[in-house]
Design a protein around this motif. Sequence first.
Motif, PDB file in Angstrom:
ATOM      1  N   LEU A   1      82.481  48.028  68.651  1.00 24.33           N
ATOM      2  CA  LEU A   1      83.471  47.813  67.509  1.00 24.33           C
ATOM      3  C   LEU A   1      83.813  46.458  67.445  1.00 24.33           C
ATOM      4  O   LEU A   1      84.164  46.095  66.086  1.00 24.33           O
ATOM      5  CB  LEU A   1      84.651  48.670  67.664  1.00 24.33           C
ATOM      6  N   VAL A   2      84.116  45.725  68.436  1.00 23.78           N
ATOM      7  CA  VAL A   2      84.566  44.376  68.313  1.00 23.78           C
ATOM      8  C   VAL A   2      83.357  43.527  68.205  1.00 23.78           C
ATOM      9  O   VAL A   2      83.497  42.619  67.309  1.00 23.78           O
ATOM     10  CB  VAL A   2      85.146  43.974  69.556  1.00 23.78           C
ATOM     11  N   THR A   3      82.321  43.753  69.059  1.00 27.69           N
ATOM     12  CA  THR A   3      81.179  42.616  68.932  1.00 27.69           C
ATOM     13  C   THR A   3      80.317  42.553  67.692  1.00 27.69           C
ATOM     14  O   THR A   3      79.789  41.469  67.217  1.00 27.69           O
ATOM     15  CB  THR A   3      80.427  42.775  70.290  1.00 27.69           C
ATOM     16  N   ALA A   4      80.041  43.882  67.116  1.00 22.31           N
ATOM     17  CA  ALA A   4      79.133  43.883  65.971  1.00 22.31           C
ATOM     18  C   ALA A   4      79.662  43.083  64.917  1.00 22.31           C
ATOM     19  O   ALA A   4      78.998  42.188  64.325  1.00 22.31           O
ATOM     20  CB  ALA A   4      79.118  45.416  65.611  1.00 22.31           C
ATOM     21  N   PRO A   5      80.943  43.174  64.432  1.00 15.37           N
ATOM     22  CA  PRO A   5      81.441  42.222  63.486  1.00 15.37           C
ATOM     23  C   PRO A   5      81.329  40.832  63.963  1.00 15.37           C
ATOM     24  O   PRO A   5      81.213  39.766  62.950  1.00 15.37           O
ATOM     25  CB  PRO A   5      82.889  42.439  63.190  1.00 15.37           C
ATOM     26  N   LEU A   6      81.674  40.385  65.055  1.00 17.93           N
ATOM     27  CA  LEU A   6      81.424  38.918  65.542  1.00 17.93           C
ATOM     28  C   LEU A   6      80.081  38.663  65.531  1.00 17.93           C
ATOM     29  O   LEU A   6      79.801  37.198  65.153  1.00 17.93           O
ATOM     30  CB  LEU A   6      82.108  38.973  67.157  1.00 17.93           C
ATOM     31  N   LEU A   7      79.061  39.310  65.641  1.00 17.66           N
ATOM     32  CA  LEU A   7      77.977  38.706  65.540  1.00 17.66           C
ATOM     33  C   LEU A   7      77.422  38.500  64.007  1.00 17.66           C
ATOM     34  O   LEU A   7      77.111  37.441  63.919  1.00 17.66           O
ATOM     35  CB  LEU A   7      76.824  39.977  65.929  1.00 17.66           C
ATOM     36  N   ILE A   8      77.848  39.236  63.258  1.00 20.13           N
ATOM     37  CA  ILE A   8      77.683  38.839  61.785  1.00 20.13           C
ATOM     38  C   ILE A   8      78.543  37.439  61.511  1.00 20.13           C
ATOM     39  O   ILE A   8      77.807  36.680  60.783  1.00 20.13           O
ATOM     40  CB  ILE A   8      78.452  39.898  60.661  1.00 20.13           C
ATOM     41  N   VAL A   9      79.742  37.415  61.820  1.00 20.81           N
ATOM     42  CA  VAL A   9      80.439  35.988  61.816  1.00 20.81           C
ATOM     43  C   VAL A   9      79.505  34.761  62.641  1.00 20.81           C
ATOM     44  O   VAL A   9      79.341  33.682  61.976  1.00 20.81           O
ATOM     45  CB  VAL A   9      81.712  35.766  62.354  1.00 20.81           C
ATOM     46  N   MET A  10      78.988  35.039  63.742  1.00 21.80           N
ATOM     47  CA  MET A  10      78.217  34.168  64.462  1.00 21.80           C
ATOM     48  C   MET A  10      77.040  33.734  63.709  1.00 21.80           C
ATOM     49  O   MET A  10      76.569  32.689  64.268  1.00 21.80           O
ATOM     50  CB  MET A  10      77.889  34.532  65.662  1.00 21.80           C
ATOM     51  N   ASN A  11      76.625  34.624  62.610  1.00 22.58           N
ATOM     52  CA  ASN A  11      75.374  33.991  62.092  1.00 22.58           C
ATOM     53  C   ASN A  11      75.370  33.668  60.671  1.00 22.58           C
ATOM     54  O   ASN A  11      74.645  33.300  59.931  1.00 22.58           O
ATOM     55  CB  ASN A  11      74.343  35.033  61.948  1.00 22.58           C
ATOM     56  N   ASP A  12      76.957  33.314  60.077  1.00 23.92           N
ATOM     57  CA  ASP A  12      77.208  32.792  58.869  1.00 23.92           C
ATOM     58  C   ASP A  12      77.430  31.444  58.818  1.00 23.92           C
ATOM     59  O   ASP A  12      78.338  30.946  59.376  1.00 23.92           O
ATOM     60  CB  ASP A  12      78.549  33.719  58.600  1.00 23.92           C
TER      61      ASP A  12
ATOM     62  N   VAL B   1      67.898  33.809  70.772  1.00 23.70           N
ATOM     63  CA  VAL B   1      68.117  34.257  72.157  1.00 23.70           C
ATOM     64  C   VAL B   1      69.534  34.763  72.205  1.00 23.70           C
ATOM     65  O   VAL B   1      69.854  35.796  72.552  1.00 23.70           O
ATOM     66  CB  VAL B   1      67.938  33.074  73.184  1.00 23.70           C
ATOM     67  N   SER B   2      70.723  34.038  71.644  1.00 25.37           N
ATOM     68  CA  SER B   2      71.903  34.575  71.662  1.00 25.37           C
ATOM     69  C   SER B   2      71.877  35.796  70.958  1.00 25.37           C
ATOM     70  O   SER B   2      72.576  36.602  71.285  1.00 25.37           O
ATOM     71  CB  SER B   2      72.769  33.434  70.753  1.00 25.37           C
ATOM     72  N   ASN B   3      71.447  35.893  69.700  1.00 26.41           N
ATOM     73  CA  ASN B   3      71.493  37.339  68.916  1.00 26.41           C
ATOM     74  C   ASN B   3      71.038  38.506  69.803  1.00 26.41           C
ATOM     75  O   ASN B   3      71.432  39.508  70.013  1.00 26.41           O
ATOM     76  CB  ASN B   3      70.717  37.010  67.394  1.00 26.41           C
ATOM     77  N   ALA B   4      69.941  38.121  70.593  1.00 26.18           N
ATOM     78  CA  ALA B   4      69.231  39.228  71.272  1.00 26.18           C
ATOM     79  C   ALA B   4      70.124  39.484  72.414  1.00 26.18           C
ATOM     80  O   ALA B   4      70.118  40.506  72.638  1.00 26.18           O
ATOM     81  CB  ALA B   4      67.871  38.647  71.782  1.00 26.18           C
ATOM     82  N   ALA B   5      70.750  38.500  73.117  1.00 30.76           N
ATOM     83  CA  ALA B   5      71.544  38.873  74.131  1.00 30.76           C
ATOM     84  C   ALA B   5      72.779  39.837  73.600  1.00 30.76           C
ATOM     85  O   ALA B   5      73.028  40.656  74.263  1.00 30.76           O
ATOM     86  CB  ALA B   5      72.173  37.622  74.609  1.00 30.76           C
ATOM     87  N   VAL B   6      73.280  39.188  72.423  1.00 32.07           N
ATOM     88  CA  VAL B   6      74.611  40.125  71.861  1.00 32.07           C
ATOM     89  C   VAL B   6      74.207  41.287  71.671  1.00 32.07           C
ATOM     90  O   VAL B   6      74.820  42.570  71.918  1.00 32.07           O
ATOM     91  CB  VAL B   6      75.291  39.005  70.903  1.00 32.07           C
ATOM     92  N   ILE B   7      72.818  41.587  70.852  1.00 32.92           N
ATOM     93  CA  ILE B   7      72.668  43.018  70.368  1.00 32.92           C
ATOM     94  C   ILE B   7      72.196  43.823  71.734  1.00 32.92           C
ATOM     95  O   ILE B   7      72.436  44.938  71.789  1.00 32.92           O
ATOM     96  CB  ILE B   7      71.192  42.935  69.692  1.00 32.92           C
ATOM     97  N   GLY B   8      71.643  43.249  72.820  1.00 37.51           N
ATOM     98  CA  GLY B   8      71.412  43.983  73.919  1.00 37.51           C
ATOM     99  C   GLY B   8      72.647  44.307  74.627  1.00 37.51           C
ATOM    100  O   GLY B   8      72.832  45.763  75.085  1.00 37.51           O
ATOM    101  N   VAL B   9      73.842  43.540  74.618  1.00 39.35           N
ATOM    102  CA  VAL B   9      74.940  44.158  75.120  1.00 39.35           C
ATOM    103  C   VAL B   9      75.869  45.249  74.231  1.00 39.35           C
ATOM    104  O   VAL B   9      76.068  46.153  74.900  1.00 39.35           O
ATOM    105  CB  VAL B   9      76.168  42.758  75.378  1.00 39.35           C
ATOM    106  N   ILE B  10      75.528  45.059  72.860  1.00 39.97           N
ATOM    107  CA  ILE B  10      76.050  46.170  72.014  1.00 39.97           C
ATOM    108  C   ILE B  10      75.392  47.248  72.473  1.00 39.97           C
ATOM    109  O   ILE B  10      75.961  48.553  72.525  1.00 39.97           O
ATOM    110  CB  ILE B  10      76.108  45.622  70.574  1.00 39.97           C
TER     111      ILE B  10
END
Length: 201
Positions: free
Chosen positions: A165-176, A188-197
């Motif tokens: 719930l916290v990380t998914a919105p952050l992922l959007i901001v981190m790609n804006d 790589v960073s996106n894949a790591a975050v998606i993996g953690v989610i």
Amino acid sequence: GASVSPYLITFYSSGAIEEKWNTASLGPNRVVAGLGMGFGAVIACGALVTAAVVLAPRGVRVESFDHVAGVMAPAFGRAGVWLFCASLFIGCIGASLELSLDLGYTTAQTFGWDWSENRKTWTEGRFALVMSGGLAVALLPSLLGVNPFQLTMFSMAITALALPLVTAPLLIVMNDRRYLNRHTNGVVSNAAVIGVIALAF
């Protein structure tokens, strides 16, 4: 649950504001964050593997911290129990101070109060009061006799539940690019975050 906690986002970003980081700070902080998380992950994995190797053959089912205390005994003898106790104490003190500071950050920023760990306490009394009050409230479960092991397991489960719930919105901001210009996440960073989610989910 203990390795990647949602509070780290506000804790780390508040430190960045306090220390006035700029784009030149990105490289060193990536190294520090990577090494810190890597070190924590190795320690966590080491603790799990050691517990499995030592406790599983004995048929020990871990339901409290005193069951885990014997993990280091085969290597260190009686001193291993004291080393475990010292490690647990140091870890708990560090976590409680870090979390109380983050509680102060989050509360002060929410209500628009002055905040900083670098300033005098009397110039930002509400920030300091929330930090101290957080430590006092955190003592209540222990004083009420709540099993600390069960409380730890419960809090780790809640952390894992909150993480997507916290990380998914952050992922959007981190790609804006409007916010981060050329400093957005890479593949790589996106894949790591998606993996953690996904893992937390």
